[in-house]
Design an enzyme around this catalytic site. Structure first.
Site, mmCIF file in Angstrom:
data_model
loop_
_atom_site.group_PDB
_atom_site.id
_atom_site.type_symbol
_atom_site.label_atom_id
_atom_site.label_comp_id
_atom_site.label_asym_id
_atom_site.label_seq_id
_atom_site.Cartn_x
_atom_site.Cartn_y
_atom_site.Cartn_z
ATOM 1 N N HIS A 358 0.838 -1.210 0.000
ATOM 2 C CA HIS A 358 0.000 0.000 0.000
ATOM 3 C C HIS A 358 0.866 1.252 0.000
ATOM 4 C CE1 HIS A 358 0.048 1.144 4.452
ATOM 5 N NE2 HIS A 358 0.424 -0.110 4.567
ATOM 6 N N ASP A 368 6.664 2.255 7.245
ATOM 7 C CA ASP A 368 5.359 1.619 6.998
ATOM 8 C C ASP A 368 4.428 2.586 6.301
ATOM 9 O OD1 ASP A 368 2.927 0.278 7.082
ATOM 10 O OD2 ASP A 368 2.682 0.480 9.243
ATOM 11 N N GLU A 405 -5.172 1.204 2.840
ATOM 12 C CA GLU A 405 -4.889 0.016 3.656
ATOM 13 C C GLU A 405 -4.992 0.365 5.129
ATOM 14 O OE1 GLU A 405 -2.315 -2.877 5.962
ATOM 15 O OE2 GLU A 405 -2.289 -0.703 5.884
ATOM 16 N N GLU A 406 -4.471 1.539 5.499
ATOM 17 C CA GLU A 406 -4.429 1.883 6.926
ATOM 18 C C GLU A 406 -5.818 1.942 7.581
ATOM 19 O OE1 GLU A 406 -1.986 1.340 8.469
ATOM 20 O OE2 GLU A 406 -0.134 2.119 7.629
ATOM 21 N N ASP A 434 4.512 -4.798 2.294
ATOM 22 C CA ASP A 434 4.181 -3.701 3.200
ATOM 23 C C ASP A 434 5.367 -3.457 4.145
ATOM 24 O OD1 ASP A 434 2.967 -1.980 4.989
ATOM 25 O OD2 ASP A 434 1.298 -3.306 5.486
ATOM 26 N N HIS A 533 2.937 3.446 13.339
ATOM 27 C CA HIS A 533 1.742 4.280 13.196
ATOM 28 C C HIS A 533 1.825 5.615 13.937
ATOM 29 C CE1 HIS A 533 -1.288 0.935 11.809
ATOM 30 N NE2 HIS A 533 -0.211 1.023 11.037
#
Length: 732
Positions: A358, A368, A405-406, A434, A533
Site C-alpha cells: 500500500h 510503513d 490500507e491503513e 508492506d 503508526h
C-alpha cells in the site's frame, strides 16, 4: 561508490553461491526450470542484480515520504501520481482503478481530560523535536483511531490490560463491571478494533488505548529521538474496523466501483453496518500516566497486567476519579485509487505474478509502508531496463500499489473483488511487501507452496558487507517483529534445519488475494525498530534507526526480483507441492489439541488419513515434475500450470467461515478474536474458540472434501506429467 556498493557482490553471487562455499558447492538446480533454461535464468538474474542502487531507492523513499499523506488527502494523490509516473517512465503499462468507499473524514475533534479530582487536559499530539524537522509539519494530525464512534462522555475508569477477549472475561470473573465506564487498555495482544468491540459489548461508555512503556518505551531501551522506542508523547494511530469481511463496509463481497460508474453496486445503509458506537482514542503513555496514577480502586491488577509506569496498576479508578473522553468523527464516501503497473508476459500473458504494497500512511510512512513502495518502484525500473533490452518475463508481472490500507485494508480488497473471476483463473502468486525495508533482519510468512521459493531466493542474494547470503544471515538472526502487534496464534509449521517462516494472519493486503480468492501468497521484508503508526515514522527515523546505509533497499529488491523472475520464467510454476501435507498435518494436530481441551475423546484421525493419502499424491506429483523437467519436456505447459495454479483454490469453500462468509479459505484466515494473528484451519479453530462440538461433523466433511480435492488434483498432475510412451520419454 557508496550508491553501487551492492553491485560487485551481486555479480559475485549470481549463481546463488556464498563466497565462502563457491569452490565446493555446485550451481543450484532452479526449481521449475528445464536444464536448457537454467543457465539463461541464472544469467538474467546476474544481469538483474547489477541494476540496483542505494541512491535510486533513497530517492524514491524521499519522494514518497517527505510529507504526511493520509488516504483521501491531496498529498496522497500526489504520491499516487509519482508512483504512476515512475512506473510509466520505466516502460510499464499503468492502470489506475478508482473505488468509492466509506471512510472517516480525518480525526475530527478529540479531547481527553481528567475532570476530577483535578482538571487537566491531556496531550493528544506528539512533541516537536529540533533534531527532527518533520515533527513540526502543520499537516500532521493528532493521534486518532479511524472508525471511532462519536460521543462526549465523562465517567469513572476501569483498566482492562490489553483489552483482549480473555481480559474482559477475567474482569467479569473478578466482579469488575465496565458498564458506563471508560475502559483504558494498552496496545498489544490483539487488533485495536477488538479492544473497542469487546468494551462496547460489555457496556463501556468509551475506550482509551495507550502504548505502555513495557511493550514499547523506556523499559525496552532509549526513547525517540535518542533511541528507537516510544517516547512519552509517541502515539500509535490505527483503524478500529471489525466488520466480518475485509474492504469497504458498505459493499461486502462486491467491488465499490465509483458511484457514477456502470455496475456500481447498491450500498448498504450505514446504520445497518456494525460500526463502533462508542468514542475511542489513543494516548501516549505520558498522558495515560495522568489517569493511571490517580486510580484508587481497592484491587491491584492480577499477574501479568502490571505495566511499566512507576506505580501499582489498579483495576478501577474509584468514584473520585472522573475522565472526559470526547470524539466527533464524521464518515463519508470518498474516492481511493489502486495503481497497478503491468509488464505483459512474452509467452504466457494470462498467467499473473502480482507483487503489492500500500502507499497511504498514517503520517509520513517512511518505514510503513513506503520503504516497500520505494523498493517496488526501484524493481519496476530494473525490470523495465531488462524488458527494454529484450528480456521480457515469460509470464505477466503486475506491481500493485494499494490505497486505504491503513483504515482497514480496503483498496486491495476492492480490486480483488473487482477482478475475482479473472484472478481465480490467472493469478500464480500474490506477494506482499508492506514496510518491506524497515530494518536489517529478514523475516517472512507464506502459504505452504511459497516457502521453498523464499528459501531459494534468499540463498542466491548476498547480505551487504558480509560473506553471507541473506539466507545465512536470516538463519543466524531471528526477526523480532513488532511488539505492539500480534504475529500469530497458530504456531508456524517449521521444518528441521530451516528458518521459521510464519503463517499469514491479518493486518495487510494479502488478505483478499489469499483468504478470499485462494491465491498462494507470501509476505517478506527486512524488520527492525519501529515507531509504528506514529508521526515519527519519518525520514529522520529511517535515516537514524531503520537503515542508515540504505543498502537494505537494493538487497531486498534483489530478493524480491529473484522470486518474481523465477515465478515469471519457470517452465512449471515453482510451488512446493510437498509442503501442503507436511504443514496440514501440523495444523490438524494443533486443532485437535485445541478441541481436546473441552472434548477429550475427540480425534482428528480421519482427516490425518486424508493427509496421508495427499502426501502419497504430493510425493508422486513432485517426482513426476522433477522427471518432466529433467528430460527437458515443454509439452502441455499451459494445461499443467493451470492445474498447479488451482491447487490452492481447493481450500476455497463457497460457504466460507462461520465468523464471516467472506473469508472463504478453509486453510487460513486472520483470527477473528485478535485480528492480526493467524488462524490455520479457521473453521476448526473457530469451533474450538466456542468450546463447541456441534459443527464438527459438517466441518470435517468440508475439510475432507478440500483435502481430497487437493489430493486428486495432485494425482491428476502427476499423471499429466508422466512420460507419454508414444514419444519415447517425452523429449522433443
Amino acid at each position: 561508490m557508496k550508491n553501487h556498493s551492492l553491485l560487485g557482490t551481486a555479480i559475485g553471487v549470481a549463481v546463488g553461491l556464498t563466497v565462502a562455499h563457491a569452490q565446493s558447492t555446485p550451481a543450484p538446480t532452479l526449481t521449475g526450470f528445464i536444464p536448457a533454461r537454467q543457465a539463461a535464468q541464472v544469467k538474467l538474474e546476474t544481469d538483474f542484480k547489477t541494476k540496483q542502487s542505494s541512491a535510486a531507492f533513497k530517492n524514491h523513499l524521499e519522494r514518497l515520504s517527505s510529507v504526511p499523506h493520509i488516504t483521501g488527502s491531496k498529498e496522497n494523490e500526489q504520491v499516487r501520481d509519482y508512483i504512476a509516473e515512475t512506473m510509466r517512465k520505466a516502460g510499464w503499462q499503468v492502470d489506475i482503478y478508482p473505488h468509492d468507499v466509506l471512510l472517516p473524514k480525518g480525526p475530527g475533534d478529540i479531547a481527553v481530560e481528567v475532570v476530577e479530582p483535578v482538571r487537566q487536559p491531556l496531550n493528544i499530539k506528539e512533541f516537536m523535536y529540533k533534531e527532527d524537522k518533520y515533527a513540526s509539519d502543520p499537516r500532521l494530525t493528532p493521534g486518532y483511531n479511524a472508525w471511532s464512534g462519536s460521543g462526549d462522555v465523562t465517567a469513572e475508569v476501569v483498566y482492562a490490560n490489553y483489552g483482549r477477549k480473555e481480559d474482559f472475561e477475567k474482569l467479569l470473573a473478578m466482579g469488575i463491571s465496565v458498564k458506563g465506564k471508560i475502559v483504558i487498555a494498552r496496545y498489544g495482544g490483539n487488533f485495536r478494533g477488538y479492544k473497542a468491540q469487546f468494551a462496547q459489548a460489555a457496556g463501556a461508555a468509551g475506550v482509551i488505548i495507550y502504548t505502555d512503556p513495557t511493550d514499547s518505551g523506556y523499559m525496552r531501551g532509549l526513547t525517540f529521538p535518542e533511541g528507537p522506542f516510544y517516547s512519552e508523547s509517541t502515539i500509535q494511530r490505527g483503524s478500529l474496523l471489525t466488520v466480518p469481511y475485509t474492504g469497504d463496509p458498505l459493499t461486502p463481497g462486491e467491488a465499490a466501483l465509483p458511484m457514477d460508474a456502470k455496475g456500481s453496486p447498491k450500498r448498504l445503509d450505514q446504520k445497518d453496518v456494525a460500526l463502533h458506537k462508542i468514542p475511542v482514542t489513543p494516548l501516549p503513555y505520558g498522558s495515560a500516566t495522568e489517569i493511571l496514577k490517580r486510580m484508587t480502586g481497592a484491587k491491584a491488577v492480577p499477574a501479568g497486567w502490571q505495566g511499566g509506569l512507576p506505580y501499582t496498576y489498579r483495576l478501577e479508578g474509584g468514584p473520585t476519579l472522573k475522565v472526559r473522553l470526547m470524539v466527533k468523527q464524521e464518515l463519508a464516501i470518498q474516492r481511493i485509487y489502486q495503481v497497478v503497473g503491468t509488464l505483459t508476459g512474452s509467452e504466457f500473458p494470462d498467467e499473473w505474478i502480482i507483487a503489492g504494497c500500500h502507499y497511504d500512511a498514517w503520517s509520513y510512512g517512511a518505514t510503513d509502508p513506503n520503504s516497500g513502495t520505494a523498493m517496488l518502484l526501484s524493481m519496476t525500473e530494473s525490470m523495465g531496463k531488462l524488458a527494454k533490452a529484450g528480456q521480457r518475463p515469460r509470464r505477466t508481472i503486475k506491481v500493485a500499489h494499494w490505497d486505504a490500507e491503513e483504515p482497514g485494508v480496503i483498496g486491495s480488497a476492492e480490486w480483488s473483488e473487482q477482478f475475482r473471476d479473472e484472478l481465480t483463473q490467472k493469478a500464480v502468486a500474490y506477494m506482499n511487501y508492506d514496510a518491506a525495508v524497515s530494518g536489517r533482519t529478514f523475516g517472512a510468512s507464506a502459504s505452504p507452496s511459497m516457502k521453498r521459493l523464499i528459501i531459494e531466493a534468499t540463498q542466491s542474494v548476498q547480505y551487504p558487507d558480509s560473506n553471507k547470503t541473506v539466507y545465512q544471515h536470516w538463519m543466524g538472526h531471528k526477526a523480532g517483529g513488532n511488539p505492539t502487534r500480534v504475529t500469530g496464534s497458530s504456531a508456524p509449521a517449521v521444518m528441521q534445519g530451516e528458518p521459521t517462516i510464519g503463517n499469514l494472519g491479518g493486518g495487510s493486503d494479502h488478505i483478499a488475494p489469499y483468504m478470499h480468492i485462494g491465491i498462494p501468497a507470501l509476505s517478506a521484508g527486512m524488520e527492525g525498530p519501529t515507531l509504528y503508526h506514529s508521526q515519527y515514522d519519518d525520514l529522520y527515523f529511517y535515516d537514524k534507526f531503520a537503515d542508515p546505509t540504505y543498502k537494505m533497499g537494493p538487497m531486498m529488491e534483489q530478493v524480491v526480483g529473484t522470486m518474481t523472475l523465477r515465478l515469471a520464467n519457470a517452465d512449471l510454476v515453482p510451488y512446493d507441492v510437498a509442503r501442503y501435507p507436511a504443514d496440514l498435518a501440523v495444523h490438524l494436530k494443533a486443532a485437535e489439541k485445541a478441541i481436546q481441551t473441552y472434548a477429550p475423546t475427540y480425534s482428528i484421525a480421519p482427516l490425518l488419513d486424508a493427509v496421508a493419502e495427499l502426501k502419497t499424491n504430493a510425493d508422486a506429483c513432485e517426482t513426476a515434475r522433477q522427471m518432466y523437467l529433467k528430460t527437458g519436456r515443454t509439452d502441455k505447459l499451459v494445461d499443467l500450470n493451470r492445474e498447479l495454479r488451482l491447487l490452492e483454490r481447493s481450500f476455497i469453500d463457497p460457504k466460507g467461515n462461520a465468523f464471516g462468509a467472506w473469508y472463504r479459505s478453509l486453510y487460513a484466515s486472520s483470527d477473528p478474536n485478535s485480528g492480526y494473528a493467524s488462524w490455520m484451519l479457521p473453521g476448526l479453530l473457530y469451533e474450538a474458540s466456542l468450546k463447541s462440538t456441534a459443527n464438527l461433523p459438517d466441518l470435517e466433511t468440508r475439510y475432507k472434501k478440500a483435502i481430497t480435492t487437493l489430493s486428486d488434483k495432485m494425482r491428476a498432475l502427476a499423471q499429466g506429467m508422466e512420460s507419454p510412451a508414444a514419444v519415447g520419454g517425452g523429449k522433443r
